[in-house]
Motif scaffolding. Structure first.
Motif, PDB file in Angstrom:
ATOM      1  N   THR A  15      82.208  33.633  76.668  1.00  0.00           N
ATOM      2  CA  THR A  15      83.261  34.920  76.948  1.00  0.00           C
ATOM      3  C   THR A  15      83.999  35.377  75.787  1.00  0.00           C
ATOM      4  O   THR A  15      84.683  36.447  76.215  1.00  0.00           O
ATOM      5  CB  THR A  15      84.069  34.450  78.295  1.00  0.00           C
ATOM      6  N   LEU A  16      84.236  34.712  74.602  1.00  0.00           N
ATOM      7  CA  LEU A  16      85.126  35.278  73.528  1.00  0.00           C
ATOM      8  C   LEU A  16      84.568  34.982  72.177  1.00  0.00           C
ATOM      9  O   LEU A  16      84.198  33.885  72.137  1.00  0.00           O
ATOM     10  CB  LEU A  16      86.587  34.846  73.831  1.00  0.00           C
ATOM     11  N   VAL A  17      84.527  35.989  71.655  1.00  0.00           N
ATOM     12  CA  VAL A  17      84.182  35.811  70.195  1.00  0.00           C
ATOM     13  C   VAL A  17      85.267  36.245  69.348  1.00  0.00           C
ATOM     14  O   VAL A  17      85.890  37.392  69.352  1.00  0.00           O
ATOM     15  CB  VAL A  17      82.665  36.518  69.717  1.00  0.00           C
ATOM     16  N   VAL A  18      85.937  35.504  68.548  1.00  0.00           N
ATOM     17  CA  VAL A  18      87.139  35.902  67.641  1.00  0.00           C
ATOM     18  C   VAL A  18      86.731  35.424  66.239  1.00  0.00           C
ATOM     19  O   VAL A  18      86.720  34.050  66.259  1.00  0.00           O
ATOM     20  CB  VAL A  18      88.356  35.298  68.147  1.00  0.00           C
ATOM     21  N   PRO A  19      87.001  36.188  65.092  1.00  0.00           N
ATOM     22  CA  PRO A  19      87.606  37.160  64.931  1.00  0.00           C
ATOM     23  C   PRO A  19      86.619  38.380  65.892  1.00  0.00           C
ATOM     24  O   PRO A  19      85.292  38.125  65.939  1.00  0.00           O
ATOM     25  CB  PRO A  19      87.323  37.800  63.521  1.00  0.00           C
ATOM     26  N   HIS A  20      87.263  39.377  66.206  1.00  0.00           N
ATOM     27  CA  HIS A  20      86.383  40.469  66.851  1.00  0.00           C
ATOM     28  C   HIS A  20      84.950  40.701  66.266  1.00  0.00           C
ATOM     29  O   HIS A  20      85.384  41.129  65.207  1.00  0.00           O
ATOM     30  CB  HIS A  20      87.269  41.719  67.442  1.00  0.00           C
ATOM     31  N   PRO A  21      83.994  40.812  66.714  1.00  0.00           N
ATOM     32  CA  PRO A  21      82.745  40.840  65.889  1.00  0.00           C
ATOM     33  C   PRO A  21      82.447  42.220  65.364  1.00  0.00           C
ATOM     34  O   PRO A  21      81.907  42.547  64.184  1.00  0.00           O
ATOM     35  CB  PRO A  21      81.615  40.463  66.778  1.00  0.00           C
ATOM     36  N   ARG A  22      83.298  43.303  65.896  1.00  0.00           N
ATOM     37  CA  ARG A  22      83.100  44.626  65.509  1.00  0.00           C
ATOM     38  C   ARG A  22      84.374  45.290  64.684  1.00  0.00           C
ATOM     39  O   ARG A  22      84.517  46.422  64.408  1.00  0.00           O
ATOM     40  CB  ARG A  22      82.586  45.484  66.652  1.00  0.00           C
ATOM     41  N   LEU A  23      85.333  44.386  64.593  1.00  0.00           N
ATOM     42  CA  LEU A  23      86.551  44.779  64.008  1.00  0.00           C
ATOM     43  C   LEU A  23      86.336  45.382  62.369  1.00  0.00           C
ATOM     44  O   LEU A  23      86.877  46.531  62.329  1.00  0.00           O
ATOM     45  CB  LEU A  23      87.432  43.631  63.631  1.00  0.00           C
ATOM     46  N   PRO A  24      85.198  44.810  61.728  1.00  0.00           N
ATOM     47  CA  PRO A  24      85.114  45.633  60.514  1.00  0.00           C
ATOM     48  C   PRO A  24      84.652  46.928  60.491  1.00  0.00           C
ATOM     49  O   PRO A  24      84.751  47.813  59.560  1.00  0.00           O
ATOM     50  CB  PRO A  24      84.329  44.603  59.547  1.00  0.00           C
ATOM     51  N   ALA A  25      84.131  47.331  61.597  1.00  0.00           N
ATOM     52  CA  ALA A  25      83.081  48.672  61.723  1.00  0.00           C
ATOM     53  C   ALA A  25      84.247  49.564  62.625  1.00  0.00           C
ATOM     54  O   ALA A  25      83.693  50.907  62.765  1.00  0.00           O
ATOM     55  CB  ALA A  25      81.914  48.331  62.273  1.00  0.00           C
ATOM     56  N   ARG A  26      85.464  49.263  62.842  1.00  0.00           N
ATOM     57  CA  ARG A  26      86.225  50.200  63.717  1.00  0.00           C
ATOM     58  C   ARG A  26      87.507  50.615  63.078  1.00  0.00           C
ATOM     59  O   ARG A  26      88.412  49.655  63.315  1.00  0.00           O
ATOM     60  CB  ARG A  26      86.226  49.541  65.130  1.00  0.00           C
ATOM     61  N   ARG A  27      87.383  51.860  62.648  1.00  0.00           N
ATOM     62  CA  ARG A  27      88.745  52.125  61.959  1.00  0.00           C
ATOM     63  C   ARG A  27      89.947  52.451  63.082  1.00  0.00           C
ATOM     64  O   ARG A  27      90.918  52.237  62.895  1.00  0.00           O
ATOM     65  CB  ARG A  27      88.353  53.738  61.491  1.00  0.00           C
ATOM     66  N   PHE A  28      89.744  52.713  64.358  1.00  0.00           N
ATOM     67  CA  PHE A  28      90.690  52.602  65.347  1.00  0.00           C
ATOM     68  C   PHE A  28      91.301  51.397  65.661  1.00  0.00           C
ATOM     69  O   PHE A  28      92.437  51.349  66.043  1.00  0.00           O
ATOM     70  CB  PHE A  28      90.049  53.407  66.748  1.00  0.00           C
ATOM     71  N   ALA A  29      90.566  50.322  65.354  1.00  0.00           N
ATOM     72  CA  ALA A  29      91.321  48.962  65.280  1.00  0.00           C
ATOM     73  C   ALA A  29      92.075  48.636  64.076  1.00  0.00           C
ATOM     74  O   ALA A  29      93.238  47.825  63.743  1.00  0.00           O
ATOM     75  CB  ALA A  29      90.207  48.014  65.785  1.00  0.00           C
ATOM     76  N   LEU A  30      91.152  48.936  62.961  1.00  0.00           N
ATOM     77  CA  LEU A  30      91.617  48.486  61.486  1.00  0.00           C
ATOM     78  C   LEU A  30      92.951  49.319  61.076  1.00  0.00           C
ATOM     79  O   LEU A  30      94.058  48.829  60.480  1.00  0.00           O
ATOM     80  CB  LEU A  30      90.726  48.787  60.585  1.00  0.00           C
ATOM     81  N   VAL A  31      93.011  50.746  61.543  1.00  0.00           N
ATOM     82  CA  VAL A  31      94.322  51.243  61.205  1.00  0.00           C
ATOM     83  C   VAL A  31      95.639  50.708  61.699  1.00  0.00           C
ATOM     84  O   VAL A  31      96.513  50.394  60.972  1.00  0.00           O
ATOM     85  CB  VAL A  31      94.097  52.954  61.279  1.00  0.00           C
ATOM     86  N   PRO A  32      95.627  50.553  62.854  1.00  0.00           N
ATOM     87  CA  PRO A  32      96.941  49.895  63.682  1.00  0.00           C
ATOM     88  C   PRO A  32      97.022  48.432  62.973  1.00  0.00           C
ATOM     89  O   PRO A  32      98.020  48.075  62.772  1.00  0.00           O
ATOM     90  CB  PRO A  32      96.825  50.162  65.104  1.00  0.00           C
ATOM     91  N   LEU A  33      96.043  47.856  62.802  1.00  0.00           N
ATOM     92  CA  LEU A  33      96.131  46.252  62.594  1.00  0.00           C
ATOM     93  C   LEU A  33      96.570  46.191  61.039  1.00  0.00           C
ATOM     94  O   LEU A  33      97.722  45.563  60.585  1.00  0.00           O
ATOM     95  CB  LEU A  33      94.802  45.568  62.720  1.00  0.00           C
ATOM     96  N   ALA A  34      96.251  47.045  60.041  1.00  0.00           N
ATOM     97  CA  ALA A  34      96.511  47.124  58.767  1.00  0.00           C
ATOM     98  C   ALA A  34      97.861  47.515  58.770  1.00  0.00           C
ATOM     99  O   ALA A  34      98.743  47.008  57.780  1.00  0.00           O
ATOM    100  CB  ALA A  34      95.762  48.228  58.213  1.00  0.00           C
ATOM    101  N   GLU A  35      98.721  48.372  59.633  1.00  0.00           N
ATOM    102  CA  GLU A  35     100.018  48.776  59.654  1.00  0.00           C
ATOM    103  C   GLU A  35     100.983  47.560  59.894  1.00  0.00           C
ATOM    104  O   GLU A  35     102.060  47.312  59.186  1.00  0.00           O
ATOM    105  CB  GLU A  35     100.187  49.823  60.694  1.00  0.00           C
ATOM    106  N   ILE A  36     100.348  46.642  60.789  1.00  0.00           N
ATOM    107  CA  ILE A  36     101.345  45.390  60.648  1.00  0.00           C
ATOM    108  C   ILE A  36     100.830  44.055  60.267  1.00  0.00           C
ATOM    109  O   ILE A  36     101.501  43.023  60.022  1.00  0.00           O
ATOM    110  CB  ILE A  36     101.372  45.241  62.329  1.00  0.00           C
ATOM    111  N   ALA A  37      99.685  43.958  59.673  1.00  0.00           N
ATOM    112  CA  ALA A  37      98.933  42.875  58.873  1.00  0.00           C
ATOM    113  C   ALA A  37      97.868  43.152  57.732  1.00  0.00           C
ATOM    114  O   ALA A  37      96.980  42.595  57.695  1.00  0.00           O
ATOM    115  CB  ALA A  37      98.229  41.981  60.085  1.00  0.00           C
ATOM    116  N   GLY A  38      98.128  44.141  57.113  1.00  0.00           N
ATOM    117  CA  GLY A  38      97.468  44.820  56.045  1.00  0.00           C
ATOM    118  C   GLY A  38      97.051  43.603  55.190  1.00  0.00           C
ATOM    119  O   GLY A  38      95.671  43.387  54.606  1.00  0.00           O
ATOM    120  N   ALA A  39      97.966  42.568  54.700  1.00  0.00           N
ATOM    121  CA  ALA A  39      97.415  41.687  53.661  1.00  0.00           C
ATOM    122  C   ALA A  39      96.797  40.364  54.529  1.00  0.00           C
ATOM    123  O   ALA A  39      96.449  39.299  53.516  1.00  0.00           O
ATOM    124  CB  ALA A  39      99.025  41.294  53.085  1.00  0.00           C
ATOM    125  N   LEU A  40      96.977  40.352  55.685  1.00  0.00           N
ATOM    126  CA  LEU A  40      96.249  39.351  56.355  1.00  0.00           C
ATOM    127  C   LEU A  40      94.715  39.157  55.813  1.00  0.00           C
ATOM    128  O   LEU A  40      94.100  40.139  56.045  1.00  0.00           O
ATOM    129  CB  LEU A  40      96.335  39.356  57.847  1.00  0.00           C
TER     130      LEU A  40
END
Length: 169
Positions: free
Chosen positions: A117-142
């Motif tokens: 029921t859950l895969v983390v890190p989200h498997p499509r995160l690296p391919a989705r600009r709509f997720a990466l842009v806001p995430l980079a704003e609060i955790a770019g160095a993570l």
């Protein structure tokens, strides 16, 4: 049966999205509900208007990333996210279809979770600009726990060309 709380709080990153109804109000209500049920919201990105991904023939989304310090285990955090979706009237009618609210668990500390029921890190995160842009704003160095590259680096390498714009509302 609920999951036992972890011994120490974990910093988890969530992505909120809405493309039906009063999108901004739905995101605000979700932030409040998650603060009450999932843990302390310690960082919030700006709100971004983004083109629909997967099925582009639908209204644009508003997306926002949250950092939540939680004592919940990953599956219990997912349950809190799904409860927020249900509270917002989410109906799962079609894959990648329009929705009042979508809440994805992007990262859960440095943990790697792979259950039915859950895969983390989200498997499509690296391919989705709509997720990466806001995430980079609060955790770019993570660093991404599997790819060992920062979120900012993943954003720079992302091949997704769909528009992601800071929402002026």
């Amino acid at each position: 049966m609920s999951s036992p709380p972890s011994t120490a709080p974990t910093l988890a990153y969530l992505l909120l999205g809405s493309n039906l109804g009063n999108r901004a109000a739905l995101l605000a209500a979700a932030r409040q509900q998650l603060a009450a049920t999932a843990g302390d919201v310690v960082a919030v990105s700006g709100i971004y208007e983004t083109a629909a991904w997967g099925r582009e023939d639908q209204p644009a989304f508003l997306n926002q990333a949250l950092a939540v310090r939680t004592s919940l285990r990953p599956e219990a955090l997912l349950a809190a996210c799904q409860a927020a979706e249900q509270h917002a009237g989410r109906q799962r009618l079609e894959h990648w279809g329009s929705r009042t609210l979508d809440v994805d668990v992007l990262l859960f500390g440095a943990e790697i979770v792979d259950t039915p029921t859950l895969v983390v890190p989200h498997p499509r995160l690296p391919a989705r600009r709509f997720a990466l842009v806001p995430l980079a704003e609060i955790a770019g160095a993570l660093p991404h726990p599997q790819l060992h590259e920062t979120i900012e680096t993943l954003l720079l390498r992302c091949s997704d060309s769909l528009p992601v714009r800071l929402w002026p509302g």
